[in-house]
Design a protein around this motif. Structure first.
Motif, PDB file in Angstrom:
ATOM      1  N   SER A   1      38.972 -41.033 -25.748  1.00  0.00           N
ATOM      2  CA  SER A   1      40.324 -40.636 -25.931  1.00  0.00           C
ATOM      3  C   SER A   1      41.527 -41.403 -25.424  1.00  0.00           C
ATOM      4  O   SER A   1      41.200 -42.323 -24.524  1.00  0.00           O
ATOM      5  CB  SER A   1      40.423 -38.895 -25.464  1.00  0.00           C
ATOM      6  OG  SER A   1      40.489 -39.113 -24.126  1.00  0.00           O
ATOM      7  N   ILE A   2      42.727 -41.237 -26.029  1.00  0.00           N
ATOM      8  CA  ILE A   2      43.927 -41.805 -25.679  1.00  0.00           C
ATOM      9  C   ILE A   2      44.930 -40.941 -25.368  1.00  0.00           C
ATOM     10  O   ILE A   2      45.171 -39.720 -25.754  1.00  0.00           O
ATOM     11  CB  ILE A   2      44.465 -42.949 -26.885  1.00  0.00           C
ATOM     12  CG1 ILE A   2      45.534 -43.745 -26.047  1.00  0.00           C
ATOM     13  CG2 ILE A   2      44.829 -42.117 -27.919  1.00  0.00           C
ATOM     14  CD1 ILE A   2      46.002 -44.593 -27.210  1.00  0.00           C
ATOM     15  N   THR A   3      45.542 -41.261 -24.222  1.00  0.00           N
ATOM     16  CA  THR A   3      47.005 -40.380 -23.756  1.00  0.00           C
ATOM     17  C   THR A   3      47.974 -41.294 -24.065  1.00  0.00           C
ATOM     18  O   THR A   3      48.059 -42.275 -23.325  1.00  0.00           O
ATOM     19  CB  THR A   3      46.611 -40.136 -22.217  1.00  0.00           C
ATOM     20  OG1 THR A   3      45.441 -39.290 -21.982  1.00  0.00           O
ATOM     21  CG2 THR A   3      47.814 -39.177 -21.817  1.00  0.00           C
ATOM     22  N   LYS A   4      48.911 -40.742 -24.844  1.00  0.00           N
ATOM     23  CA  LYS A   4      50.134 -41.458 -25.009  1.00  0.00           C
ATOM     24  C   LYS A   4      51.234 -40.035 -25.219  1.00  0.00           C
ATOM     25  O   LYS A   4      50.699 -39.374 -25.737  1.00  0.00           O
ATOM     26  CB  LYS A   4      50.138 -42.575 -26.114  1.00  0.00           C
ATOM     27  CG  LYS A   4      49.600 -41.863 -27.395  1.00  0.00           C
ATOM     28  CD  LYS A   4      49.805 -43.207 -28.150  1.00  0.00           C
ATOM     29  CE  LYS A   4      49.222 -42.446 -29.843  1.00  0.00           C
ATOM     30  NZ  LYS A   4      49.416 -43.673 -30.803  1.00  0.00           N
ATOM     31  N   ASP A   5      52.482 -40.549 -24.688  1.00  0.00           N
ATOM     32  CA  ASP A   5      53.386 -39.483 -24.708  1.00  0.00           C
ATOM     33  C   ASP A   5      52.934 -38.059 -24.130  1.00  0.00           C
ATOM     34  O   ASP A   5      53.247 -37.103 -24.634  1.00  0.00           O
ATOM     35  CB  ASP A   5      53.826 -39.182 -26.097  1.00  0.00           C
ATOM     36  CG  ASP A   5      54.326 -40.519 -27.132  1.00  0.00           C
ATOM     37  OD1 ASP A   5      54.843 -41.328 -26.375  1.00  0.00           O
ATOM     38  OD2 ASP A   5      54.152 -40.576 -28.153  1.00  0.00           O
ATOM     39  N   ASN A   6      52.398 -38.275 -23.104  1.00  0.00           N
ATOM     40  CA  ASN A   6      51.769 -37.088 -22.146  1.00  0.00           C
ATOM     41  C   ASN A   6      50.883 -36.395 -22.857  1.00  0.00           C
ATOM     42  O   ASN A   6      50.878 -35.125 -22.701  1.00  0.00           O
ATOM     43  CB  ASN A   6      52.836 -36.505 -21.633  1.00  0.00           C
ATOM     44  CG  ASN A   6      53.676 -37.219 -20.494  1.00  0.00           C
ATOM     45  OD1 ASN A   6      53.029 -38.275 -19.883  1.00  0.00           O
ATOM     46  ND2 ASN A   6      54.843 -37.280 -20.293  1.00  0.00           N
ATOM     47  N   ARG A   7      50.107 -36.752 -23.900  1.00  0.00           N
ATOM     48  CA  ARG A   7      49.273 -35.843 -24.818  1.00  0.00           C
ATOM     49  C   ARG A   7      47.947 -36.612 -24.951  1.00  0.00           C
ATOM     50  O   ARG A   7      48.021 -37.742 -25.472  1.00  0.00           O
ATOM     51  CB  ARG A   7      49.948 -35.656 -26.138  1.00  0.00           C
ATOM     52  CG  ARG A   7      49.226 -34.598 -26.954  1.00  0.00           C
ATOM     53  CD  ARG A   7      49.956 -34.094 -28.354  1.00  0.00           C
ATOM     54  NE  ARG A   7      48.939 -33.372 -29.060  1.00  0.00           N
ATOM     55  CZ  ARG A   7      48.436 -33.777 -30.158  1.00  0.00           C
ATOM     56  NH1 ARG A   7      48.759 -35.076 -30.452  1.00  0.00           N
ATOM     57  NH2 ARG A   7      47.783 -33.289 -30.815  1.00  0.00           N
ATOM     58  N   LYS A   8      47.036 -36.025 -24.957  1.00  0.00           N
ATOM     59  CA  LYS A   8      45.614 -36.290 -25.155  1.00  0.00           C
ATOM     60  C   LYS A   8      45.440 -36.418 -26.470  1.00  0.00           C
ATOM     61  O   LYS A   8      45.365 -35.477 -27.349  1.00  0.00           O
ATOM     62  CB  LYS A   8      44.531 -35.766 -24.303  1.00  0.00           C
ATOM     63  CG  LYS A   8      43.094 -36.083 -24.494  1.00  0.00           C
ATOM     64  CD  LYS A   8      42.191 -35.252 -23.699  1.00  0.00           C
ATOM     65  CE  LYS A   8      40.505 -35.564 -24.039  1.00  0.00           C
ATOM     66  NZ  LYS A   8      39.796 -34.621 -23.417  1.00  0.00           N
ATOM     67  N   HIS A   9      44.889 -37.558 -27.262  1.00  0.00           N
ATOM     68  CA  HIS A   9      44.385 -37.484 -28.472  1.00  0.00           C
ATOM     69  C   HIS A   9      42.790 -38.091 -28.787  1.00  0.00           C
ATOM     70  O   HIS A   9      42.431 -39.092 -28.159  1.00  0.00           O
ATOM     71  CB  HIS A   9      45.044 -38.655 -29.326  1.00  0.00           C
ATOM     72  CG  HIS A   9      46.490 -38.378 -29.021  1.00  0.00           C
ATOM     73  ND1 HIS A   9      47.268 -37.732 -30.170  1.00  0.00           N
ATOM     74  CD2 HIS A   9      47.625 -38.878 -28.581  1.00  0.00           C
ATOM     75  CE1 HIS A   9      48.635 -37.499 -29.956  1.00  0.00           C
ATOM     76  NE2 HIS A   9      48.753 -38.473 -28.885  1.00  0.00           N
ATOM     77  N   VAL A  10      42.034 -37.320 -29.145  1.00  0.00           N
ATOM     78  CA  VAL A  10      40.420 -37.516 -29.205  1.00  0.00           C
ATOM     79  C   VAL A  10      40.313 -38.739 -30.523  1.00  0.00           C
ATOM     80  O   VAL A  10      40.717 -38.250 -31.466  1.00  0.00           O
ATOM     81  CB  VAL A  10      39.679 -36.338 -29.534  1.00  0.00           C
ATOM     82  CG1 VAL A  10      38.118 -36.575 -29.752  1.00  0.00           C
ATOM     83  CG2 VAL A  10      39.904 -35.436 -28.255  1.00  0.00           C
ATOM     84  N   ILE A  11      39.793 -39.652 -29.924  1.00  0.00           N
ATOM     85  CA  ILE A  11      39.460 -40.810 -30.854  1.00  0.00           C
ATOM     86  C   ILE A  11      38.101 -40.677 -31.713  1.00  0.00           C
ATOM     87  O   ILE A  11      37.924 -40.760 -32.882  1.00  0.00           O
ATOM     88  CB  ILE A  11      39.553 -42.310 -30.381  1.00  0.00           C
ATOM     89  CG1 ILE A  11      40.946 -42.335 -29.879  1.00  0.00           C
ATOM     90  CG2 ILE A  11      39.348 -43.387 -31.357  1.00  0.00           C
ATOM     91  CD1 ILE A  11      41.078 -43.640 -28.884  1.00  0.00           C
TER      92      ILE A  11
END
Length: 161
Positions: free
Chosen positions: A53-63
């Motif tokens: 996953s990636i955390t950007k803009d204080n939000r976790k996004h599952v890749i």
């Protein structure tokens, strides 16, 4: 021995034993793709689940994941390969909008200690190119590698004559 005490002892021992441990997390550029290598030490033959996953803009996004559902924006661009003690994420068409804190999360079936997690900050301008030789070694059997190197060895022999 009381059966309840025996079960408690067994659960305590199982909780103390890690089935796998993440040893290293690294990232590099492979052409226009990002490659994230999650190396681990495996102490069991139990199936392994993963999540990148990636955390950007204080939000976790599952890749890409076998644990949860990947987000639509990554589904067509991401794939994962698994080798002995290595899980690799490949993210196609990597741009600066994909920069952030990447996370590798691993869990072995019946590992009662919880998931192993490691993070790495990825900034496109600071990434190094992936080493071609190490890629070849990781993805190619030794026999094939030897067969591919025979013409080089023959050329060296010819030049030395």
């Amino acid at each position: 021995m009381n059966p309840t005490v025996g079960i408690a002892v067994i659960l305590t021992v199982l909780q103390a034993a890690h089935c796998q441990m993440i040893k290293d997390l690294s990232a590099c550029l492979l052409g226009q793709s990002l490659r994230v290598d999650c190396r681990y030490e495996n102490k069991t033959s139990n199936p392994l689940t993963y999540e990148f996953s990636i955390t950007k803009d204080n939000r976790k996004h599952v890749i890409h994941s076998t644990i949860s559902v990947s987000e639509n924006i990554y589904r067509t661009r991401a794939n994962v390969t698994m080798h002995k003690n290595l899980v690799c994420l490949y993210l196609q068409s990597f741009t600066t909008s994909d920069e952030g804190v990447y996370m590798c999360e691993l869990k072995a079936t019946n590992d009662y200690t919880g998931n192993q997690i490691k993070n790495i900050t990825v900034i496109k301008d600071k990434l190094e190119k992936c080493a071609g030789f190490s890629l070849l070694i990781q993805n190619t059997s030794w026999l094939l590698l030897l067969l591919l190197s025979l013409p080089l060895l023959q050329a060296v022999d010819f030049v030395s004559l």
